[in-house]
Design a protein around this motif. Structure first.
Motif, PDB file in Angstrom:
ATOM      1  N   GLY A  39       1.342  15.390  -9.681  1.00 21.27           N
ATOM      2  CA  GLY A  39       0.333  15.244  -8.636  1.00 21.27           C
ATOM      3  C   GLY A  39       0.916  14.883  -7.293  1.00 21.27           C
ATOM      4  N   ASN A  40       2.205  14.708  -7.198  1.00 19.41           N
ATOM      5  CA  ASN A  40       2.829  14.290  -5.935  1.00 19.41           C
ATOM      6  C   ASN A  40       4.222  14.920  -5.860  1.00 19.41           C
ATOM      7  OD1 ASN A  40       3.274  12.865  -3.505  1.00 19.41           O
ATOM      8  ND2 ASN A  40       4.334  11.240  -4.646  1.00 19.41           N
ATOM      9  N   SER A  41       4.385  15.821  -4.885  1.00 19.79           N
ATOM     10  CA  SER A  41       5.628  16.585  -4.812  1.00 19.79           C
ATOM     11  C   SER A  41       6.643  15.975  -3.875  1.00 19.79           C
ATOM     12  CB  SER A  41       5.337  18.024  -4.360  1.00 19.79           C
ATOM     13  OG  SER A  41       4.713  18.027  -3.082  1.00 19.79           O
ATOM     14  N   VAL A  42       6.243  15.033  -3.015  1.00 19.96           N
ATOM     15  CA  VAL A  42       7.145  14.428  -2.037  1.00 19.96           C
ATOM     16  C   VAL A  42       7.052  12.919  -2.133  1.00 19.96           C
ATOM     17  CG1 VAL A  42       7.085  16.396  -0.439  1.00 19.96           C
ATOM     18  CG2 VAL A  42       5.381  14.589  -0.245  1.00 19.96           C
ATOM     19  N   PRO A  43       8.173  12.231  -1.820  1.00 20.61           N
ATOM     20  CA  PRO A  43       8.142  10.760  -1.940  1.00 20.61           C
ATOM     21  C   PRO A  43       7.541  10.043  -0.739  1.00 20.61           C
ATOM     22  CG  PRO A  43      10.356  11.498  -1.411  1.00 20.61           C
ATOM     23  CD  PRO A  43       9.543  12.756  -1.603  1.00 20.61           C
ATOM     24  N   TYR A  44       7.458  10.714   0.391  1.00 26.27           N
ATOM     25  CA  TYR A  44       6.922  10.071   1.599  1.00 26.27           C
ATOM     26  C   TYR A  44       5.781  10.917   2.163  1.00 26.27           C
ATOM     27  CZ  TYR A  44      11.204   7.348   1.355  1.00 26.27           C
ATOM     28  OH  TYR A  44      12.225   6.557   0.918  1.00 26.27           O
ATOM     29  N   HIS A  45       4.776  10.207   2.697  1.00 31.01           N
ATOM     30  CA  HIS A  45       3.582  10.888   3.217  1.00 31.01           C
ATOM     31  C   HIS A  45       3.311  10.427   4.646  1.00 31.01           C
ATOM     32  CE1 HIS A  45       2.372  12.534  -0.733  1.00 31.01           C
ATOM     33  NE2 HIS A  45       2.894  11.387  -1.219  1.00 31.01           N
ATOM     34  N   THR A  85       5.856   0.351  21.596  1.00 27.24           N
ATOM     35  CA  THR A  85       6.973  -0.269  20.902  1.00 27.24           C
ATOM     36  C   THR A  85       6.615  -0.445  19.438  1.00 27.24           C
ATOM     37  OG1 THR A  85       6.198  -2.535  21.308  1.00 27.24           O
ATOM     38  CG2 THR A  85       7.598  -1.518  23.016  1.00 27.24           C
ATOM     39  N   LEU A  86       7.603  -0.908  18.673  1.00 24.51           N
ATOM     40  CA  LEU A  86       7.364  -1.094  17.245  1.00 24.51           C
ATOM     41  C   LEU A  86       6.305  -2.165  16.981  1.00 24.51           C
ATOM     42  CD1 LEU A  86       8.281  -0.137  14.457  1.00 24.51           C
ATOM     43  CD2 LEU A  86      10.018  -1.961  14.476  1.00 24.51           C
ATOM     44  N   ASP A  87       6.122  -3.084  17.913  1.00 23.86           N
ATOM     45  CA  ASP A  87       5.105  -4.128  17.721  1.00 23.86           C
ATOM     46  C   ASP A  87       3.693  -3.569  17.746  1.00 23.86           C
ATOM     47  OD1 ASP A  87       7.077  -6.037  17.554  1.00 23.86           O
ATOM     48  OD2 ASP A  87       7.022  -6.522  19.708  1.00 23.86           O
ATOM     49  N   ASP A  88       3.545  -2.379  18.312  1.00 20.18           N
ATOM     50  CA  ASP A  88       2.211  -1.764  18.351  1.00 20.18           C
ATOM     51  C   ASP A  88       1.844  -1.092  17.035  1.00 20.18           C
ATOM     52  OD1 ASP A  88       1.672  -2.414  21.076  1.00 20.18           O
ATOM     53  OD2 ASP A  88       3.027  -0.793  21.708  1.00 20.18           O
ATOM     54  N   VAL A  89       2.751  -1.002  16.126  1.00 23.13           N
ATOM     55  CA  VAL A  89       2.475  -0.387  14.827  1.00 23.13           C
ATOM     56  C   VAL A  89       2.060  -1.482  13.845  1.00 23.13           C
ATOM     57  CG1 VAL A  89       3.407   1.001  12.944  1.00 23.13           C
ATOM     58  CG2 VAL A  89       4.187   1.391  15.291  1.00 23.13           C
ATOM     59  N   PRO A  90       0.894  -1.398  13.278  1.00 28.42           N
ATOM     60  CA  PRO A  90       0.444  -2.422  12.322  1.00 28.42           C
ATOM     61  C   PRO A  90       1.409  -2.535  11.145  1.00 28.42           C
ATOM     62  CG  PRO A  90      -1.389  -1.020  12.963  1.00 28.42           C
ATOM     63  CD  PRO A  90      -0.149  -0.377  13.515  1.00 28.42           C
ATOM     64  N   ARG A  91       1.608  -3.763  10.681  1.00 27.62           N
ATOM     65  CA  ARG A  91       2.545  -4.003   9.586  1.00 27.62           C
ATOM     66  C   ARG A  91       2.139  -3.229   8.331  1.00 27.62           C
ATOM     67  NH1 ARG A  91       6.355  -7.652   8.345  1.00 27.62           N
ATOM     68  NH2 ARG A  91       5.980  -8.740  10.324  1.00 27.62           N
ATOM     69  N   SER A  92       0.828  -3.179   8.066  1.00 28.01           N
ATOM     70  CA  SER A  92       0.370  -2.469   6.868  1.00 28.01           C
ATOM     71  C   SER A  92       0.724  -0.986   6.932  1.00 28.01           C
ATOM     72  CB  SER A  92      -1.138  -2.631   6.712  1.00 28.01           C
ATOM     73  OG  SER A  92      -1.812  -2.122   7.862  1.00 28.01           O
ATOM     74  N   LEU A  93       0.687  -0.402   8.134  1.00 25.17           N
ATOM     75  CA  LEU A  93       1.028   1.012   8.269  1.00 25.17           C
ATOM     76  C   LEU A  93       2.538   1.212   8.050  1.00 25.17           C
ATOM     77  CD1 LEU A  93       0.122   3.880   9.000  1.00 25.17           C
ATOM     78  CD2 LEU A  93       0.571   3.345  11.394  1.00 25.17           C
ATOM     79  N   ARG A  94       3.357   0.284   8.584  1.00 29.62           N
ATOM     80  CA  ARG A  94       4.801   0.404   8.405  1.00 29.62           C
ATOM     81  C   ARG A  94       5.178   0.297   6.925  1.00 29.62           C
ATOM     82  NH1 ARG A  94       7.310  -3.943  12.338  1.00 29.62           N
ATOM     83  NH2 ARG A  94       5.181  -4.709  12.485  1.00 29.62           N
ATOM     84  N   GLU A  95       4.524  -0.611   6.231  1.00 26.56           N
ATOM     85  CA  GLU A  95       4.815  -0.761   4.798  1.00 26.56           C
ATOM     86  C   GLU A  95       4.425   0.489   4.023  1.00 26.56           C
ATOM     87  OE1 GLU A  95       2.700  -4.255   3.738  1.00 26.56           O
ATOM     88  OE2 GLU A  95       4.158  -5.638   4.647  1.00 26.56           O
ATOM     89  N   GLU A 140       7.140   3.017   2.044  1.00 28.21           N
ATOM     90  CA  GLU A 140       7.053   2.898   0.585  1.00 28.21           C
ATOM     91  C   GLU A 140       7.295   4.262  -0.059  1.00 28.21           C
ATOM     92  OE1 GLU A 140       3.896   1.451  -2.886  1.00 28.21           O
ATOM     93  OE2 GLU A 140       3.338   1.398  -0.765  1.00 28.21           O
ATOM     94  N   ARG A 141       8.267   4.296  -0.946  1.00 29.19           N
ATOM     95  CA  ARG A 141       8.606   5.552  -1.622  1.00 29.19           C
ATOM     96  C   ARG A 141       7.649   5.783  -2.794  1.00 29.19           C
ATOM     97  NH1 ARG A 141      13.116   8.814  -1.870  1.00 29.19           N
ATOM     98  NH2 ARG A 141      13.345  10.022  -3.827  1.00 29.19           N
ATOM     99  N   GLN A 142       7.065   6.953  -2.853  1.00 29.53           N
ATOM    100  CA  GLN A 142       6.119   7.316  -3.901  1.00 29.53           C
ATOM    101  C   GLN A 142       6.857   8.033  -5.028  1.00 29.53           C
ATOM    102  OE1 GLN A 142       2.881   6.444  -3.668  1.00 29.53           O
ATOM    103  NE2 GLN A 142       3.261   5.514  -1.643  1.00 29.53           N
ATOM    104  N   GLY A 143       6.331   7.845  -6.196  1.00 30.38           N
ATOM    105  CA  GLY A 143       6.917   8.552  -7.320  1.00 30.38           C
ATOM    106  C   GLY A 143       6.580  10.033  -7.281  1.00 30.38           C
TER     107      GLY A 143
END
Length: 524
Positions: free
Chosen positions: A140-146, A119-129, A133-136
């Motif tokens: 050096g970075n071609s995509v906003p999500y990794h 379930t979603l509770d098994d995903v650490p909060r730091s990983l979800r954040e 988080e959208r990257q610029g």
């Protein structure tokens, strides 16, 4: 196990044992090397296993997100999310999938391949954040999500949790993969490495034992050879083989032993020559001394008729002739001790009678206070006891102070005779040398009436009985105390039987050598 085997085993187990130290050092080196190698091998294998599993799962998850999650509509239904999650989890990678979409703005929906397991509770909060988080986007970075991942633990089992979201709009996906199989594989590897380390440790101990035996065998032979050399077996030599350091040590030992044997042989030869010279000289001097003694006795009887100018010279000749006779007798006695030809003629005697006879023969009854009970019997040589007593008592009378007290007592199986004077005592720096031959306590008076051999002869006579003489100052500081200790029974005596000549049992004047020189102002 025999006592000898037990002693050998205990000797081998002592920390001071070179064998034990070699085994311990080998074992420590092997343990350090094995633990280091095993630790490095385990760490490398652990990283390799986890990285391989992790890369395979994340790569497969990325591909499934591109193939299945990206194909979902922008506003998927819960059923579509659920189906897509189950299809993504049905592959060979063996992980669970959770997809999060929106059925409307701000209204998330969740689809999971196994709601009971992930379930979603098994995903650490730091990983979800991090996933959300959208990257610029830039050079050096071609995509906003990794794609992000994290190792976590639920209960006692390890898991890999990863997540990413579709670029351009679409669901966010998370994977949940168990690493329990990898952990079991790594535990098996750790056990294997631990067993290998233990085997290496045992092998090193066996190798150390073999090395210790190889190294210590010649060392043991060297020790035995040194012991025999110390016991006087100067012909001891080691068999030399090889060219290593131990062989060089054996060669050095053989050279040293050969040199020592030669030097001892030379010294023994010189000592024997000196002894023979003293003995021959003393023997040869006896004949002219006998004649001189007879002449001096005549001169002494006629001393009253001599001119007053001549009488002092005659008295000097008489006294010096007697002194020379005493010195010759003492030298002959010392020579017999050095040659090992002095022998005991034992008899069972009353010690009090012997002491009284010694004092009476020298007219010392008025100057000596005797404390000796009759009936104390001992087996000893009466003549040699007389020599000892004459030297000790005469020494106390001449250099100590009156009265001189002689006490006789028994202690266990020992006969103890104590001679005490009331003089100024013996200087502390002189005490260790009182029984040395020709020792002069004061350099300012190197010449005295004594020969300087009296106390040393007394000590030799005590030793031949198996006894000893000690010298000390009295506890109250009043005079010196000489204590003679002799065994009372023949069973306690040393083996003094030698191959001496007929003179070994010849009579020696009991007063001869009774005046060993003492330091000025102190009984010595």
């Amino acid at each position: 196990m025999s006592n000898a085997a037990k002693r050998a085993l205990l000797a081998g187990l002592r920390w001071t044992s070179l064998r034990l130290r070699l085994v311990v050092v080998f074992a420590l080196v092997a343990l350090t090397a094995a633990v280091s190698a095993s630790g490095i091998a385990y760490w490398l294998n652990r990283e390799a296993v986890l990285t391989r599993t992790q890369d395979a799962a994340l790569g497969d998850f990325r591909q499934e997100m591109q193939n299945r999650a990206a194909a979902l509509p922008l506003r998927p239904t819960p059923g579509e999310l659920q189906k897509a999650a189950e299809q993504m989890a049905g592959g060979s990678a063996g992980y669970d999938v959770l997809l999060i979409g929106e059925r409307a703005e701000g209204k998330p929906i969740v689809g999971t391949s196994d709601p009971d397991h992930f379930t979603l509770d098994d995903v650490p909060r730091s990983l979800r954040e991090a996933v959300n988080e959208r990257q610029g986007v830039g050079a050096g970075n071609s995509v906003p999500y990794h794609l992000y991942w994290q190792r976590t633990q639920r209960g006692s089992k390890p898991y890999l949790v990863g997540g990413t979201r579709i670029v351009g709009g679409g669901p966010t996906g998370y994977l949940f993969k168990s690493l329990d199989q990898e952990r079991q594989d790594l535990n098996s590897l750790a056990w294997s490495l631990a067993i290998a380390t233990a085997l290496a440790l045992v092998g090193s101990a066996l190798l150390a034992q073999a090395a210790a035996t190889t190294v210590l065998k010649p060392v043991h032979r060297l020790g035995e050879a040194a012991r025999r050399l110390g016991e006087g077996k100067l012909d001891t030599r080691l068999r030399v083989s090889g060219t290593d350091e131990l062989a060089e040590l054996a060669r050095t030992f053989n050279k040293t032993a050969e040199s020592l044997e030669k030097k001892v042989a030379d010294m023994s030869a010189r000592e024997e020559s000196s002894r023979r010279f003293v003995a021959d000289m003393s023997h040869e001097l006896r004949t002219p001394l006998t004649a001189l003694t007879a002449v001096t006795e005549v001169l002494e009887e006629e001393a009253d008729s001599f001119d007053p100018m001549i009488a002092p010279a005659v008295n000097l000749v008489v006294s010096e002739t007697r002194r020379l006779g005493d010195l010759v007798e003492n030298l002959m006695e010392v020579t017999r001790f050095d040659a090992g030809t002095a022998r005991l003629v034992l008899d069972t005697v009353d010690v009090a009678d012997q002491v009284t006879a010694c004092i009476d023969a020298r007219a010392w009854l008025d100057a000596v206070d005797l404390d000796a009970e009759r009936g104390i019997m001992a087996q000893l040589d009466p003549r040699r006891l007389d020599v000892i007593l004459a030297n000790l008592i005469g020494n106390a009378l001449k250099h100590g102070g009156s009265p001189v007290r002689v006490s006789v007592r028994t202690l266990d199986h020992e006969l103890v005779i104590e001679v005490r004077d009331h003089g100024p005592g013996i200087p502390e720096d002189v005490l260790p040398h009182v029984f040395d031959r020709f020792y002069k306590a004061s350099a300012s008076r190197p010449r005295s009436e004594g020969s300087g051999l009296g106390l040393s002869i007394a000590m030799e006579n005590a030793h031949i009985h198996g006894g000893d003489i000690t010298a000390a100052n009295s506890a109250d500081g009043d005079g010196a105390v000489f204590v003679l200790r002799l065994p009372r029974g023949v069973s306690s005596l040393k083996d003094c039987d030698g191959h001496g000549d007929a003179d070994a049992d010849s009579d020696v004047d009991g007063v001869a050598g009774q005046d060993p020189d003492r330091g000025e102002g102190g009984a010595l």
